[in-house]
Design a protein around this motif. Structure first.
Motif, PDB file in Angstrom:
ATOM      1  N   PHE A 101      32.969  39.012  51.956  1.00 51.04           N
ATOM      2  CA  PHE A 101      32.073  38.728  50.841  1.00 51.04           C
ATOM      3  C   PHE A 101      32.288  39.722  49.700  1.00 51.04           C
ATOM      4  N   GLY A 102      32.440  40.999  50.056  1.00 50.67           N
ATOM      5  CA  GLY A 102      32.670  42.010  49.036  1.00 50.67           C
ATOM      6  C   GLY A 102      33.980  41.814  48.298  1.00 50.67           C
ATOM      7  N   TRP A 103      35.039  41.512  49.026  1.00 52.06           N
ATOM      8  CA  TRP A 103      36.328  41.293  48.378  1.00 52.06           C
ATOM      9  C   TRP A 103      36.321  40.038  47.522  1.00 52.06           C
ATOM     10  N   LEU A 104      35.599  39.015  47.961  1.00 58.50           N
ATOM     11  CA  LEU A 104      35.482  37.808  47.125  1.00 58.50           C
ATOM     12  C   LEU A 104      34.776  38.120  45.816  1.00 58.50           C
ATOM     13  N   LEU A 105      33.708  38.910  45.889  1.00 58.14           N
ATOM     14  CA  LEU A 105      33.021  39.311  44.659  1.00 58.14           C
ATOM     15  C   LEU A 105      33.933  40.136  43.753  1.00 58.14           C
ATOM     16  N   LEU A 106      34.675  41.053  44.354  1.00 60.11           N
ATOM     17  CA  LEU A 106      35.551  41.919  43.567  1.00 60.11           C
ATOM     18  C   LEU A 106      36.667  41.124  42.895  1.00 60.11           C
ATOM     19  N   VAL A 107      37.331  40.276  43.678  1.00 54.14           N
ATOM     20  CA  VAL A 107      38.423  39.475  43.111  1.00 54.14           C
ATOM     21  C   VAL A 107      37.885  38.486  42.076  1.00 54.14           C
ATOM     22  N   GLY A 108      36.724  37.865  42.379  1.00 58.42           N
ATOM     23  CA  GLY A 108      36.123  36.951  41.410  1.00 58.42           C
ATOM     24  C   GLY A 108      35.743  37.654  40.123  1.00 58.42           C
ATOM     25  N   GLY A 109      35.241  38.899  40.245  1.00 57.22           N
ATOM     26  CA  GLY A 109      34.908  39.651  39.045  1.00 57.22           C
ATOM     27  C   GLY A 109      36.134  39.995  38.218  1.00 57.22           C
ATOM     28  N   LEU A 110      37.229  40.375  38.873  1.00 56.19           N
ATOM     29  CA  LEU A 110      38.464  40.681  38.148  1.00 56.19           C
ATOM     30  C   LEU A 110      39.028  39.443  37.450  1.00 56.19           C
ATOM     31  N   VAL A 111      38.989  38.317  38.150  1.00 57.05           N
ATOM     32  CA  VAL A 111      39.465  37.075  37.521  1.00 57.05           C
ATOM     33  C   VAL A 111      38.577  36.692  36.341  1.00 57.05           C
ATOM     34  N   GLY A 112      37.258  36.840  36.525  1.00 57.57           N
ATOM     35  CA  GLY A 112      36.343  36.550  35.418  1.00 57.57           C
ATOM     36  C   GLY A 112      36.550  37.477  34.239  1.00 57.57           C
ATOM     37  N   LEU A 113      36.879  38.747  34.516  1.00 55.64           N
ATOM     38  CA  LEU A 113      37.142  39.692  33.431  1.00 55.64           C
ATOM     39  C   LEU A 113      38.405  39.308  32.668  1.00 55.64           C
ATOM     40  N   LEU A 114      39.424  38.866  33.374  1.00 49.28           N
ATOM     41  CA  LEU A 114      40.645  38.422  32.702  1.00 49.28           C
ATOM     42  C   LEU A 114      40.378  37.205  31.821  1.00 49.28           C
ATOM     43  N   HIS A 115      39.584  36.255  32.337  1.00 48.47           N
ATOM     44  CA  HIS A 115      39.230  35.088  31.528  1.00 48.47           C
ATOM     45  C   HIS A 115      38.421  35.496  30.301  1.00 48.47           C
ATOM     46  N   ALA A 116      37.528  36.471  30.487  1.00 49.94           N
ATOM     47  CA  ALA A 116      36.726  36.928  29.348  1.00 49.94           C
ATOM     48  C   ALA A 116      37.609  37.583  28.289  1.00 49.94           C
ATOM     49  N   ILE A 117      38.605  38.358  28.732  1.00 48.49           N
ATOM     50  CA  ILE A 117      39.507  39.000  27.770  1.00 48.49           C
ATOM     51  C   ILE A 117      40.333  37.952  27.027  1.00 48.49           C
ATOM     52  N   GLU A 118      40.755  36.902  27.750  1.00 55.50           N
ATOM     53  CA  GLU A 118      41.519  35.845  27.093  1.00 55.50           C
ATOM     54  C   GLU A 118      40.687  35.079  26.072  1.00 55.50           C
ATOM     55  N   SER A 119      39.370  35.002  26.308  1.00 52.03           N
ATOM     56  CA  SER A 119      38.494  34.264  25.391  1.00 52.03           C
ATOM     57  C   SER A 119      37.754  35.180  24.427  1.00 52.03           C
ATOM     58  N   ARG A 120      38.309  36.352  24.167  1.00 50.68           N
ATOM     59  CA  ARG A 120      37.656  37.266  23.234  1.00 50.68           C
ATOM     60  C   ARG A 120      37.660  36.634  21.835  1.00 50.68           C
ATOM     61  N   GLY A 121      36.598  36.941  21.118  1.00 43.40           N
ATOM     62  CA  GLY A 121      36.413  36.325  19.811  1.00 43.40           C
ATOM     63  C   GLY A 121      35.477  35.141  19.850  1.00 43.40           C
ATOM     64  N   THR A 122      35.143  34.646  21.070  1.00 38.29           N
ATOM     65  CA  THR A 122      34.207  33.543  21.201  1.00 38.29           C
ATOM     66  C   THR A 122      32.811  34.091  21.465  1.00 38.29           C
ATOM     67  N   SER A 123      31.839  33.189  21.407  1.00 42.72           N
ATOM     68  CA  SER A 123      30.447  33.610  21.614  1.00 42.72           C
ATOM     69  C   SER A 123      30.143  33.924  23.072  1.00 42.72           C
ATOM     70  N   TYR A 124      31.032  33.513  24.002  1.00 43.76           N
ATOM     71  CA  TYR A 124      30.793  33.744  25.423  1.00 43.76           C
ATOM     72  C   TYR A 124      31.533  34.978  25.935  1.00 43.76           C
ATOM     73  N   PHE A 125      32.148  35.743  25.048  1.00 45.26           N
ATOM     74  CA  PHE A 125      32.961  36.887  25.489  1.00 45.26           C
ATOM     75  C   PHE A 125      32.110  37.926  26.215  1.00 45.26           C
ATOM     76  N   TRP A 126      31.040  38.395  25.578  1.00 43.27           N
ATOM     77  CA  TRP A 126      30.230  39.460  26.172  1.00 43.27           C
ATOM     78  C   TRP A 126      29.497  38.984  27.418  1.00 43.27           C
ATOM     79  N   LEU A 127      29.074  37.729  27.426  1.00 38.94           N
ATOM     80  CA  LEU A 127      28.438  37.196  28.636  1.00 38.94           C
ATOM     81  C   LEU A 127      29.421  37.199  29.801  1.00 38.94           C
ATOM     82  N   GLY A 128      30.660  36.777  29.546  1.00 37.90           N
ATOM     83  CA  GLY A 128      31.672  36.800  30.600  1.00 37.90           C
ATOM     84  C   GLY A 128      31.978  38.203  31.079  1.00 37.90           C
ATOM     85  N   VAL A 129      32.009  39.167  30.147  1.00 38.17           N
ATOM     86  CA  VAL A 129      32.269  40.559  30.526  1.00 38.17           C
ATOM     87  C   VAL A 129      31.136  41.101  31.387  1.00 38.17           C
TER      88      VAL A 129
END
Length: 207
Positions: A47-75
């Protein structure tokens, strides 16, 4: 003639892999039921590793979508997942205790709501709903009264049972699929004439 037979063999092999995977899950579930403490810690670490990997993937998606209104929410969401994953990995026993307490409260509230709802509504399934409510209430009380010691086996038991039933389901699907493929292949073999069998024309055309 070789086409359907080849496809049937491929499908049968695929269903055979499902049976093998289901067997491995059943074995893991049985071992987990025997060693519930190990299963609990294993489930917490997963469960912990799933959260960690999911958070890293979500952070990468947030960085790719920087400049949008959902950037800080994703971060923020990614950072929370990463932090929660690190905490769970570093403190699996404490996480198991907290989740066990949460599960006990869910059982208690669910059992109370089912009991009250069945008495108030008095529907055709009243007896079954009363039984479900009483079972949930009893299970919640048992887990709560034995807490935090119950955290050593409750989550591991649930995790192992999930593996066991998932494995049995895959085995049933694999065996049933292989039987269906075998039956269809036999029908196709019966309907297709052999290579050395002469194909005769209808009697009207011969005349």
């Amino acid at each position: 003639m070789n086409g359907p037979t080849t496809e049937g063999r491929k499908l049968s092999r695929s269903f055979g892999w499902l049976v093998l995977l289901g067997t491995l899950l059943v074995i893991a579930g049985v071992i987990g039921l025997i060693y519930t403490g190990v299963a609990t810690l294993t489930s917490m670490l997963l469960f912990g590793w799933l959260l960690l990997v999911g958070g890293l993937v979500g952070l990468l998606h947030a960085i790719e979508s920087r400049g949008t209104s959902y950037f800080w929410l994703g971060v923020v969401v990614a950072a929370l997942n990463i932090a929660a994953g690190v905490v769970v990995i570093k403190h699996p026993e404490g996480t198991a205790e907290a989740l066990t307490m949460f599960a006990a409260l869910l059982f208690l509230t669910g059992g109370v709501f089912r009991l009250v709802g069945s008495v108030v509504v008095r529907g055709p399934q009243m007896g079954w709903t009363l039984l479900q409510g009483a079972f949930g209430l009893l299970l919640g009380l048992l887990v709560l009264f034995d807490w935090p010691h119950s955290s050593l086996y409750v989550l591991g038991c649930f995790f192992s049972l999930a593996l066991l039933f998932d494995g049995l389901g895959l085995i049933a699907i694999g065996i049933g699929g292989r039987r269906i493929v075998s039956m269809v292949s036999e029908r196709l073999d019966e309907s297709v004439p052999a290579a050395d069998e002469p194909i005769t024309a209808p009697e009207d055309e011969q005349k």
